[in-house]
Design an enzyme around this catalytic site. Structure first.
Site: not given
Length: 367
Positions: A47, A336, A339
């Site tokens: 991600s 978040d 990340h």
């Protein structure tokens, strides 16, 4: 006499200018030697560098909805796991290739976009095949299959010589490992038949096989990111850091053990490559430095993310219905609970690009 409001306005203007200069300078534009060119950047992994490949997958690991992307292209949630640009975007920008790196599975992608690079990365993927399977993400094997498909499309779009140039002269980035440790080993406990030394061996075997596969396909300039200090991510503080939400030291030690083994394995692989390099890129220490000394870089909050309460929200829990998302993301290292923010990435990757670019693109005698 200048009024208080005027003085305040002048101060804010100067602060904004200084902040803008800091951000511009944090990602330097790289001037390559005259005999060196980088036609494209091709990215694999998780991600951290997924710009939207998970959008149409049957997975919870996606971020193509607000407030993700609120500072990207006027507030567009593209599937990037941040408020704005991610490392792959900053790297193509620094190399003056293009403004951002698109997802290979983006349905709006044009043939010309392929010629300057794409990302095959998938949020929640890992070197351990079980990691991708648990999250229903694109495995590293599947990402390699997509790369082979990509090469066929590049040949059709640009011709065989162009495809050969892209294959051998592009920069390849591989970013994985953190999800293996955080999600598969520590959260799911489905690999508890391994101790950490054995599990990190399994991870390194997966990484080595993938990188050797890239080299066998024709890749010659390969950068491999280390695992992050996962024990200091906001989500891991919440899940395993006790009431005080401290960094989880044994998680960080596991990441450091993996990183040490990965670095040694890359040296071993490179020694067997002919005109090729697999470069270890240390992300662990720069991010840990940002976490340990946030005020040095103008941050105020490092234990929580901006989205929601910042303690556990990521992917589906980070959504526009959550009333607790921060107003001023510039104060936060993390967007978040997993990340970093665009600003944190900019501060991290300016020095990283400068430090490693010659290792990526130059033979010993070329630069």
């Amino acid at each position: 006499m200048v009024s208080f409001s005027s003085t305040n306005s002048i101060f804010l203007t100067l602060f904004s200018i200084c902040t803008l200069v800091q951000l511009i300078e944090s990602i330097p534009v790289i001037t390559l030697p005259p005999n060196i060119k980088v036609p494209a950047v091709l990215v694999f992994g998780d991600s951290i560098v997924d710009p939207g490949n998970n959008n149409d997958l049957a997975t919870l690991a996606k971020s193509n909805y607000p407030p993700y992307g609120r500072d990207f292209m006027g507030g567009k949630a593209t599937g990037r796991f941040s408020n704005g640009k991610i490392p792959s975007d900053l790297i193509v920008q620094a190399l003056r290739i293009k403004e951002y790196l698109p997802a290979y599975l983006d349905p709006s992608l044009k043939p010309a976009d392929l010629l300057t690079g794409v990302s095959f990365a998938s949020g929640a993927a890992g070197y351990d095949p079980l990691t991708s399977k648990l999250a229903m993400a694109l495995s590293m094997e599947k990402q390699m299959d997509l790369f082979k498909e990509y090469l066929a499309k590049v040949t059709a779009a640009g011709g065989e010589e162009k495809a050969k140039s892209i294959l051998s002269e592009s920069v390849y980035l591989v970013v994985a490992g953190s999800d293996d440790l955080a999600n598969t080993y520590y959260l799911s406990r489905l690999r508890n038949n391994y101790d950490i030394p054995a599990y990190t061996d399994l991870m390194v075997q997966g990484a080595s096989s993938f990188i050797q596969g890239l080299y066998d396909m024709g890749a010659r300039r390969i950068g491999v990111f280390s695992a992050a200090p996962i024990g200091c991510l906001p989500s891991q503080r919440t899940l395993a850091g006790g009431k005080a939400r401290n960094c989880v030291e044994n998680y960080n030690e596991a990441a450091q053990l993996f990183n040490s083994k990965l670095s040694s394995e890359l040296d071993k692989l490179t020694s067997g490559f002919v005109h090729g390099r697999a470069v270890y890129v240390d992300i662990y220490n720069p991010l840990q430095g940002l976490i340990d000394h946030p005020h040095k870089y103008g941050f105020e909050e490092v234990t929580k993310g901006c989205c929601g309460t910042g303690t556990i929200e990521s992917t589906v829990l980070c959504n526009e219905l959550n009333p607790f998302t921060c107003d001023d993301v510039s104060k936060y290292v993390f967007w978040d609970s997993y990340h970093p923010t665009e600003r944190a990435y900019e501060i991290l990757f300016g020095p990283i690009v400068e430090k490693y670019v010659n290792s990526f693109v130059c033979d010993n005698s070329a630069c």
